[in-house]
Design a protein around this motif. Structure first.
Motif: not given
Length: 580
Positions: A214-222, A244-250, A271-275, A277-284
């Motif tokens: 009831x407290x969550x909606x259908x989402x389209x994430x990337x 980069x990403x905009x995914x958020x867990x339920x 996991x570790x989404x930028x929220x 779609x901001x670009x960052x280095x996530x592995x070096x």
């Protein structure tokens, strides 16, 4: 044509020599492939051999053999048929080969003193070999040894040269085309040492069941990742990955409609989404062989599963999310999500091939989460860290086993946080009871954690009884010791997966996974909830093409937050992955 060729072979030993010569040169041709990074621990993509590459390989060998006498290469020049270790006097072509070696001198073998004449040849190979022998004949004529070549030989060779003129012209055309294309690539290439490997995930997902539904909606994430893979020696690889990403867990809710502090059902692309779609280095990271060992260096975003074998084929995805299981729990044992960041690791083989320890290796690694922070309670050694040791053993290519130990220290508040702030409650997998580092007072104060050290033990195994079936599983135990009273606790986790690769179509995977996400009993302040949070998951990865896959899947969670009074949660996801 067949009658002319047969008569030519009977009449002229030089023609037979061309045939045998081409057989050897064709066997020496390499099989070029294209690879996409590796380390593996890593994994490889092959593409079909192109005609232009084959033409280049053939003409290069023709030139090498044709100029053999002018180069003074004593290692590959053959002066006697006895120099071939795989040619015997009883062979049917021994006399013809002997004549070609000692009379015409236009035969060159492999560097290991073998001839390898027991294979068929194409018309292109025959034409190339004939051209090589013609060069040798012309050389004999020019050096006043024309008596070695009969008029009949020259007439037959002339007729053959005319017969194969079309094939020789085709080879020249292919080489010219290849040179033009190579010049264009060299002029416009991105880099001589770097490949760009990309992955984009589109996911439609929703959760159902009780207050959580009831407290969550259908989402389209990337989520998008661009990995620049650089090799300086051909055996090493430097990963510079942009994400980069905009995914958020339920957010899950209990039966009183209060949010639960849990990461159960968290999916890998969340996991570790930028929220935003901001670009960052996530592995070096950098991987290279040093003697018999494989060394792994991480400057940022290092993970234990980058260098340690997790023994979970078809569920684990080394890019963490695009092609394996949907959830973080089904992807790998939670023991590999304790700590992360910057550090060093190595894999060292044990024993010699064929011995009792021939398929064994030892893995050791150290990752620090705050290695870049010079503060007194941070840095490479005084901040959060996790040290891993693992013994690997395999029986052929069907069975793989591993025993893992991880010692960690964290003041960040969560046990399974992969060395970063996760997307749900600061951790990636399991319940809040299994993750929260602190006591009831800290929990009541809004989740104020205290530093704690942990000793974790795990075993994992993978069994592949056939190419169409894979079974894998793990068990992990975690003993956590806090600095204050009432901070100590124990946590458990286990899981078992069955995968059917190539189910319905080559490249597809049907997977079913079940187990218990990390949980802990009898922790004060958590309401005395002692129910096991079971996790059931099924997915089917359908390979649309070499670069696109669609994965529908379902995750069923029982007793969320370790409380059977809470309604079960069901997560449905349709994930589309683009790789390039």
């Amino acid at each position: 044509m067949s009658n002319l060729l047969w008569k030519s072979l009977v009449v002229s030993p030089a023609v037979l020599g061309a045939t045998l010569l081409v057989s050897a040169t064709a066997m020496a041709a390499p099989n070029p492939t294209t690879q996409v990074s590796a380390a593996k621990q890593l994994g490889v993509t092959e593409v079909a051999q192109q005609p232009e590459i084959l033409a280049q390989t053939t003409i290069d060998q023709v030139n090498r053999y044709s100029n053999e006498g002018n180069q003074g290469n004593s290692q590959s020049q053959v002066t006697s048929v006895s120099q071939f270790s795989d040619v015997q006097p009883t062979d049917w072509a021994f006399q013809a080969l002997q004549s070609l070696v000692e009379r015409y001198g236009c035969i060159a073998g492999y560097p290991n003193a073998t001839y390898r004449g027991n294979r068929a040849l194409t018309r292109y190979e025959f034409a190339a070999g004939l051209n090589a022998c013609l060069d040798r004949v012309n050389e004999l004529i020019a050096t006043a040894t024309a008596d070695l070549v009969t008029k009949q030989d020259l007439a037959t060779l002339q007729r053959l040269q005319e017969e194969f003129s079309a094939e020789l012209a085709t080879l020249r055309g292919r080489v010219d085309s290849l040179e033009a294309r190579t010049a264009e690539l060299e002029a416009n290439q991105f880099s001589t040492t770097t490949k760009l490997v990309g992955e984009a995930i589109f996911a439609v997902t929703d959760v159902f069941g009780g207050n959580t539904g009831d407290n969550n909606n259908t989402v389209f994430q990337d989520r998008v990742r661009l990995d620049l893979q650089t090799s300086f020696t051909g055996r090493d690889v430097l990963h510079t990955r942009l994400a980069a990403g905009n995914a958020t867990a339920f957010t899950q809710f209990d039966n009183a409609n209060n949010p639960l502090n849990t990461a159960e059902g968290t999916q890998t692309f969340e996991i570790s989404s930028s929220g935003n779609n901001a670009v960052r280095i996530d592995r070096l990271t950098y991987e290279a062989p040093v003697g018999p060992a494989q060394v792994y260096l991480a400057a940022s975003g290092g993970r234990h599963s980058h260098y340690a074998a997790v023994n979970n084929p078809y569920f684990f995805d080394n890019t963490d999310g695009g092609n394996g299981a949907l959830s973080t729990f089904a992807t790998e044992s939670p023991i590999y999500r304790i700590g992360g960041g910057a550090g060093i690791a190595l894999n060292l083989p044990l024993g010699k091939s064929g011995g009792i320890l021939g398929n064994s290796s030892i893995t050791a690694g150290y990752l620090a989460s705050q290695a870049n922070d010079p503060a007194l309670s941070s840095g490479l050694t005084n901040g959060d860290y996790a040290a891993l040791g693992q013994l690997n053993f395999s029986v052929g290519d069907r069975v793989a086993l591993a025993a893992t130990y991880v010692h960690g220290y964290s003041a960040s508040g969560a046990l399974f946080d992969s060395g970063t702030d996760g997307n749900t409650g600061g951790f990636d997998v399991g319940t809040g009871q299994a993750n929260f580092l602190g006591n009831a007072a800290g929990l009541a104060a809004g989740g104020v954690a205290t530093p704690a050290s942990s000793n974790s033990y795990g075993v994992s195994a993978a069994f592949r009884p056939s190419d169409k079936l894979s079974i894998s599983g793990f068990v992990s135990y975690h003993d956590v010791s806090g600095v204050g009273a009432g901070d100590d606790y124990e946590a458990w986790s286990y899981g078992l997966g069955v995968a059917l690769p190539d189910f319905g179509k080559k490249g597809n995977v049907l997977g079913v996974f079940a187990g218990a996400e990390p949980y802990s009993f009898n922790r004060p302040g958590f309401g005395g909830s002692n129910d096991i949070p079971y996790h059931f998951e099924g997915f089917y990865k359908y390979r649309v093409s070499d670069n696109i896959s669609v994965t529908p899947g379902v995750i069923w969670l029982t007793s969320p937050g370790q409380n059977s009074d809470n309604d079960d949660a069901i997560i449905g996801t349709l994930r589309t992955t683009f790789t390039f």
